[in-house]
Design a protein around this motif. Structure first.
Motif, PDB file in Angstrom:
ATOM      1  N   VAL A 109     -31.855 -39.139 -26.211  1.00 36.30           N
ATOM      2  CA  VAL A 109     -31.957 -37.992 -25.306  1.00 36.30           C
ATOM      3  C   VAL A 109     -31.017 -38.193 -24.120  1.00 36.30           C
ATOM      4  N   ALA A 110     -30.145 -37.212 -23.896  1.00 34.44           N
ATOM      5  CA  ALA A 110     -29.170 -37.269 -22.802  1.00 34.44           C
ATOM      6  C   ALA A 110     -29.630 -36.471 -21.589  1.00 34.44           C
ATOM      7  N   LEU A 111     -30.354 -35.385 -21.826  1.00 25.88           N
ATOM      8  CA  LEU A 111     -30.743 -34.488 -20.734  1.00 25.88           C
ATOM      9  C   LEU A 111     -32.146 -33.951 -20.983  1.00 25.88           C
ATOM     10  N   ILE A 112     -32.991 -34.045 -19.960  1.00 22.90           N
ATOM     11  CA  ILE A 112     -34.337 -33.467 -20.007  1.00 22.90           C
ATOM     12  C   ILE A 112     -34.422 -32.406 -18.917  1.00 22.90           C
TER      13      ILE A 112
ATOM     14  N   GLU B 118     -26.213 -33.033 -29.310  1.00 24.49           N
ATOM     15  CA  GLU B 118     -26.472 -31.622 -28.999  1.00 24.49           C
ATOM     16  C   GLU B 118     -25.763 -31.200 -27.714  1.00 24.49           C
ATOM     17  N   LEU B 119     -25.828 -32.054 -26.697  1.00 25.91           N
ATOM     18  CA  LEU B 119     -25.203 -31.709 -25.420  1.00 25.91           C
ATOM     19  C   LEU B 119     -23.685 -31.661 -25.553  1.00 25.91           C
TER      20      LEU B 119
ATOM     21  N   GLN C 159     -22.023 -30.812 -28.193  1.00 22.21           N
ATOM     22  CA  GLN C 159     -21.683 -29.558 -28.869  1.00 22.21           C
ATOM     23  C   GLN C 159     -21.783 -28.371 -27.918  1.00 22.21           C
ATOM     24  N   GLU C 160     -22.837 -28.338 -27.106  1.00 20.53           N
ATOM     25  CA  GLU C 160     -23.006 -27.247 -26.141  1.00 20.53           C
ATOM     26  C   GLU C 160     -21.861 -27.238 -25.127  1.00 20.53           C
ATOM     27  N   VAL C 161     -21.508 -28.419 -24.630  1.00 26.98           N
ATOM     28  CA  VAL C 161     -20.435 -28.528 -23.641  1.00 26.98           C
ATOM     29  C   VAL C 161     -19.099 -28.132 -24.254  1.00 26.98           C
ATOM     30  N   SER C 162     -18.823 -28.612 -25.447  1.00 24.54           N
ATOM     31  CA  SER C 162     -17.558 -28.286 -26.114  1.00 24.54           C
ATOM     32  C   SER C 162     -17.448 -26.793 -26.381  1.00 24.54           C
ATOM     33  N   GLN C 163     -18.566 -26.188 -26.778  1.00 22.61           N
ATOM     34  CA  GLN C 163     -18.570 -24.754 -27.055  1.00 22.61           C
ATOM     35  C   GLN C 163     -18.272 -23.947 -25.798  1.00 22.61           C
ATOM     36  N   PHE C 164     -18.918 -24.326 -24.679  1.00 20.64           N
ATOM     37  CA  PHE C 164     -18.658 -23.586 -23.443  1.00 20.64           C
ATOM     38  C   PHE C 164     -17.254 -23.879 -22.924  1.00 20.64           C
ATOM     39  N   SER C 165     -16.752 -25.091 -23.161  1.00 18.76           N
ATOM     40  CA  SER C 165     -15.366 -25.404 -22.800  1.00 18.76           C
ATOM     41  C   SER C 165     -14.408 -24.442 -23.500  1.00 18.76           C
ATOM     42  N   ASN C 166     -14.639 -24.239 -24.786  1.00 24.20           N
ATOM     43  CA  ASN C 166     -13.786 -23.326 -25.551  1.00 24.20           C
ATOM     44  C   ASN C 166     -13.936 -21.889 -25.083  1.00 24.20           C
ATOM     45  N   ALA C 167     -15.157 -21.521 -24.689  1.00 23.79           N
ATOM     46  CA  ALA C 167     -15.380 -20.162 -24.170  1.00 23.79           C
ATOM     47  C   ALA C 167     -14.591 -19.952 -22.881  1.00 23.79           C
ATOM     48  N   LEU C 168     -14.579 -20.953 -22.006  1.00 25.66           N
ATOM     49  CA  LEU C 168     -13.801 -20.859 -20.772  1.00 25.66           C
ATOM     50  C   LEU C 168     -12.307 -20.742 -21.077  1.00 25.66           C
ATOM     51  N   LYS C 169     -11.838 -21.535 -22.035  1.00 25.38           N
ATOM     52  CA  LYS C 169     -10.421 -21.479 -22.407  1.00 25.38           C
ATOM     53  C   LYS C 169     -10.068 -20.115 -22.975  1.00 25.38           C
ATOM     54  N   ASP C 170     -10.997 -19.526 -23.747  1.00 24.06           N
ATOM     55  CA  ASP C 170     -10.759 -18.192 -24.303  1.00 24.06           C
ATOM     56  C   ASP C 170     -10.630 -17.139 -23.203  1.00 24.06           C
TER      57      ASP C 170
ATOM     58  N   PRO D 237     -30.360 -25.916 -17.653  1.00 23.89           N
ATOM     59  CA  PRO D 237     -29.459 -26.720 -18.494  1.00 23.89           C
ATOM     60  C   PRO D 237     -28.008 -26.246 -18.467  1.00 23.89           C
ATOM     61  N   GLU D 238     -27.828 -24.931 -18.381  1.00 29.65           N
ATOM     62  CA  GLU D 238     -26.470 -24.379 -18.396  1.00 29.65           C
ATOM     63  C   GLU D 238     -25.634 -24.850 -17.209  1.00 29.65           C
ATOM     64  N   LEU D 239     -26.287 -25.224 -16.107  1.00 28.34           N
ATOM     65  CA  LEU D 239     -25.541 -25.749 -14.967  1.00 28.34           C
ATOM     66  C   LEU D 239     -24.880 -27.071 -15.336  1.00 28.34           C
ATOM     67  N   ALA D 240     -25.647 -27.993 -15.910  1.00 27.91           N
ATOM     68  CA  ALA D 240     -25.087 -29.282 -16.329  1.00 27.91           C
ATOM     69  C   ALA D 240     -24.024 -29.079 -17.400  1.00 27.91           C
ATOM     70  N   ILE D 241     -24.273 -28.161 -18.314  1.00 31.16           N
ATOM     71  CA  ILE D 241     -23.312 -27.880 -19.386  1.00 31.16           C
ATOM     72  C   ILE D 241     -22.003 -27.348 -18.804  1.00 31.16           C
TER      73      ILE D 241
END
Length: 277
Positions: free
Chosen positions: A93-96, A112-113, A115-126, A143-147
């Protein structure tokens, strides 16, 4: 004030700590004072670097210039996530996150974290966010703040966190000072018994006079109805829909900017403090 008390952990508990005795702590502290460069060089070796540094520290207290690990290349997001997955801790577990309601919580493993971070990274790049661009984060402790923080670090964007209870004027001033390209916020907020804090509404009021903002990404936190500008606003879940879950981290210099954090402004105009990687 009452007397200070010390609580000594039992040996079984403390033996698992990185610094497991007061003697070890005092020894390390003494070394950090006597030879700071050697001490911090040893600590830095615990991180993952693409390239080693040319010098540990370089400072001029007269001019207020301080540099650490200049020439070293690394990525903060990689060090928080990828290296732990690669070292076999991906299922740990990385984040609670615990919500306002004690029965509402989420756990994210490192995999899981990542993947979530990478996905939002790509969304920002898009959305056109590049290395060096500023992204303002006006959110509660969700959680979205940490992501979002880790996603910005991953692509070399500079994040600026604005306290979720600040007014629209405070948000506007901080956005304009850093010339942020993207604002990430949420529909409404929750704090204690106070429901539906109007965060998106505050954000809307703020960005009437923020010419640098191109898009607003909105997390659906409470499900309350909020105004969404179809040309500017994007729901978080829609921004990441169908986006890839792999994003190579940007290679950053140790002295490349990581984030900007503003003073409260209680003594005048808020001052932005730039922290490097």
């Amino acid at each position: 004030m009452g007397m200070k008390k010390s609580y000594i952990p039992n040996t079984k508990f403390s033996s698992n700590a990185h610094i497991n005795t007061m003697e070890k702590y005092r020894g390390m502290y003494e070394q950090s004072i006597k030879d700071p460069d050697q001490f911090w060089e040893e600590q830095a070796k615990r991180l993952s670097w693409y390239e080693s540094w040319k010098s540990v520290s370089d400072y001029d207290f007269i001019d207020g210039k301080i540099e650490w690990f200049k020439g070293g290349k690394l990525n903060a997001s990689y060090n928080c996530l990828d290296r732990h997955v690669e070292n076999g801790y991906g299922e740990d577990v990385a984040l609670i996150w615990e919500g306002n309601d004690p029965h509402q919580s989420k756990k994210f493993t490192y995999i899981e974290l990542l993947q979530e971070v990478s996905q939002f990274s790509n969304a920002l790049k898009d959305l056109g966010v590049n290395k060096g661009d500023r992204v303002c984060l006006y959110m509660q402790m969700i959680p979205e703040l940490a992501i979002a923080v880790l996603a910005c670090a991953r692509i070399g964007a500079i994040h600026s966190v604005v306290f979720g209870a600040f007014s629209s004027d405070s948000l506007r001033d901080r956005i304009n000072d850093s010339e942020c390209k993207i604002l990430v916020t949420q529909d409404t907020g929750v704090r204690g018994t106070k429901q539906n804090i109007n965060m998106k509404s505050n954000a809307d009021n703020a960005i009437y006079n923020t010419p640098s903002i191109e898009h607003v990404i909105v997390v659906r936190r409470t499900g309350e109805s909020v105004f969404m500008d179809p040309h500017r606003d994007i729901w978080w879940h829609e921004a990441i829909s169908g986006v890839g879950i792999k994003c190579e981290p940007e290679v950053m210099d140790a002295e490349d900017p990581l984030f900007i954090l503003y003073t409260s402004g209680s003594t005048g105009k808020p001052k932005g403090v730039l922290h490097t990687t």
